[in-house]
Design a protein around this motif. Structure first.
Motif, mmCIF file in Angstrom:
data_model
loop_
_atom_site.group_PDB
_atom_site.id
_atom_site.type_symbol
_atom_site.label_atom_id
_atom_site.label_comp_id
_atom_site.label_asym_id
_atom_site.label_seq_id
_atom_site.Cartn_x
_atom_site.Cartn_y
_atom_site.Cartn_z
ATOM 1 N N TRP A 126 47.439 86.232 64.061
ATOM 2 C CA TRP A 126 47.961 87.028 62.957
ATOM 3 C C TRP A 126 47.103 88.270 62.706
ATOM 4 C CZ3 TRP A 126 46.055 88.368 58.064
ATOM 5 C CH2 TRP A 126 46.983 89.036 57.264
ATOM 6 N N GLY A 127 45.810 88.130 62.626
ATOM 7 C CA GLY A 127 44.919 89.239 62.284
ATOM 8 C C GLY A 127 44.916 90.349 63.318
ATOM 9 N N VAL A 128 44.771 89.996 64.585
ATOM 10 C CA VAL A 128 44.727 91.014 65.643
ATOM 11 C C VAL A 128 46.060 91.757 65.758
ATOM 12 C CG1 VAL A 128 44.433 91.392 68.124
ATOM 13 C CG2 VAL A 128 42.836 89.916 66.891
ATOM 14 N N PRO A 129 47.205 91.072 65.840
ATOM 15 C CA PRO A 129 48.471 91.818 65.895
ATOM 16 C C PRO A 129 48.712 92.688 64.651
ATOM 17 C CG PRO A 129 48.827 89.558 66.574
ATOM 18 C CD PRO A 129 47.425 89.641 66.048
ATOM 19 N N LEU A 175 40.054 79.228 61.753
ATOM 20 C CA LEU A 175 40.059 80.655 61.439
ATOM 21 C C LEU A 175 40.267 81.508 62.690
ATOM 22 C CD1 LEU A 175 39.716 82.861 59.319
ATOM 23 C CD2 LEU A 175 37.249 82.756 59.728
ATOM 24 N N GLY A 176 39.668 81.135 63.791
ATOM 25 C CA GLY A 176 39.807 81.901 65.028
ATOM 26 C C GLY A 176 41.259 82.014 65.480
ATOM 27 N N THR A 177 41.997 80.941 65.361
ATOM 28 C CA THR A 177 43.405 80.952 65.761
ATOM 29 C C THR A 177 44.218 81.873 64.859
ATOM 30 O OG1 THR A 177 43.221 78.710 66.621
ATOM 31 C CG2 THR A 177 45.440 79.498 66.112
ATOM 32 N N VAL A 178 43.960 81.820 63.557
ATOM 33 C CA VAL A 178 44.680 82.688 62.618
ATOM 34 C C VAL A 178 44.347 84.153 62.893
ATOM 35 C CG1 VAL A 178 44.970 83.319 60.194
ATOM 36 C CG2 VAL A 178 44.861 80.919 60.844
ATOM 37 N N ILE A 179 43.093 84.438 63.137
ATOM 38 C CA ILE A 179 42.708 85.822 63.444
ATOM 39 C C ILE A 179 43.372 86.267 64.745
ATOM 40 C CG2 ILE A 179 40.774 87.289 64.166
ATOM 41 C CD1 ILE A 179 39.063 85.765 62.095
ATOM 42 N N TYR A 180 43.372 85.396 65.750
ATOM 43 C CA TYR A 180 43.954 85.740 67.048
ATOM 44 C C TYR A 180 45.465 85.963 66.966
ATOM 45 C CZ TYR A 180 45.237 85.347 71.961
ATOM 46 O OH TYR A 180 45.759 85.577 73.209
ATOM 47 N N ALA A 233 46.388 80.252 54.669
ATOM 48 C CA ALA A 233 45.331 79.286 54.350
ATOM 49 C C ALA A 233 45.630 77.938 55.002
ATOM 50 C CB ALA A 233 45.189 79.144 52.842
ATOM 51 N N ARG A 234 46.877 77.507 54.955
ATOM 52 C CA ARG A 234 47.271 76.242 55.594
ATOM 53 C C ARG A 234 47.101 76.320 57.120
ATOM 54 N NH1 ARG A 234 47.460 71.920 52.273
ATOM 55 N NH2 ARG A 234 48.486 72.538 50.348
ATOM 56 N N LEU A 235 47.491 77.443 57.700
ATOM 57 C CA LEU A 235 47.292 77.621 59.140
ATOM 58 C C LEU A 235 45.815 77.559 59.499
ATOM 59 C CD1 LEU A 235 49.843 80.453 59.963
ATOM 60 C CD2 LEU A 235 49.848 78.139 60.888
#
Length: 161
Positions: free
Chosen positions: A39-42, A32-37, A24-26
Motif C-alpha cells: 500500500w505505502g509504496v504504490p 508493517l513491511g507488507t502494508v508498506i510494500y 491497522a488490521r492488515l
C-alpha cells in the motif's frame, strides 16, 4: 449549502477512518513491511507521479501566469502545456491533452485526443507543447521554480525567468 458541505465532510472522514482501521488490521495480520510494500509504496509512486504531472502541465518557460485582475478564463486555460508522458499516456487517460481538458472540462477522456488534434489543426498559434522527457523537464522547471523571487511590485503577467 453549508449543511451539504458538512454531510460530505462527515462522510469523507468516516471513510478515511474506516480505511485507517483496515490498514491497522492488515498491519496486525501481515506486518508493517507488507502494508508498506503493498500500500505505502504504490501510494507514494502514484502521489509523486501526480505531483510531477500537475506541476509540468502548468509550468513552463514562456507560459504566462496572470494576476487576479488580468486573469480571464480563456487566457488561464490556454496557459497550460500538453506534454507526452510516454508509455503511460494510455493508462493515465490522455492527460497529455491538457489544454483541451482545461478549455472543455466536460469532454470525456476517450475523446480528448480527437478534440486536441482538431484544436491543434484549427489554432496552431495557441498550442503549447513540450516534447522534453518528463524527468529532465521536471528537474529543469523545479530549479527555475526554486530560484523565483517574490516580486514586490507584483506584475500583471508573470513569466518564469
Amino acid at each position: 449549502m453549508f449543511r451539504k458541505h458538512v454531510i460530505n465532510c462527515t462522510v469523507s472522514l468516516v471513510h478515511l477512518t474506516m480505511w485507517v482501521m483496515c490498514l491497522a488490521r492488515l498491519q496486525e495480520a501481515f506486518g508493517l513491511g507488507t502494508v508498506i510494500y503493498h500500500w505505502g509504496v504504490p501510494t507514494f509512486i502514484f502521489a509523486s507521479y501526480m505531483v510531477v504531472i500537475t506541476f509540468l502541465q502548468h509550468t513552463e518557460e514562456n507560459i504566462p501566469w496572470y494576476s487576479n485582475d488580468t486573469w480571464e478564463f480563456v487566457r488561464g486555460q490556454l496557459s497550460t502545456i500538453d506534454r507526452s508522458y510516454g508509455w503511460s499516456n494510455f493508462f493515465i487517460h490522455s492527460v497529455n491533452t491538457h489544454q483541451i481538458h482545461h478549455l472543455f472540462p466536460k469532454i470525456p477522456h476517450y475523446h480528448l485526443l480527437e478534440a486536441t488534434l482538431a484544436f491543434r489543426k484549427s489554432f496552431p498559434d495557441l498550442v503549447n507543447i513540450c516534447d522534453e522527457s518528463i524527468l529532465p523537464a521536471f528537474l529543469r522547471m523545479f530549479k527555475k521554480y526554486l530560484k523565483q523571487n517574490v516580486l514586490e511590485d507584483k506584475p500583471k503577467v508573470f513569466i518564469y525567468q
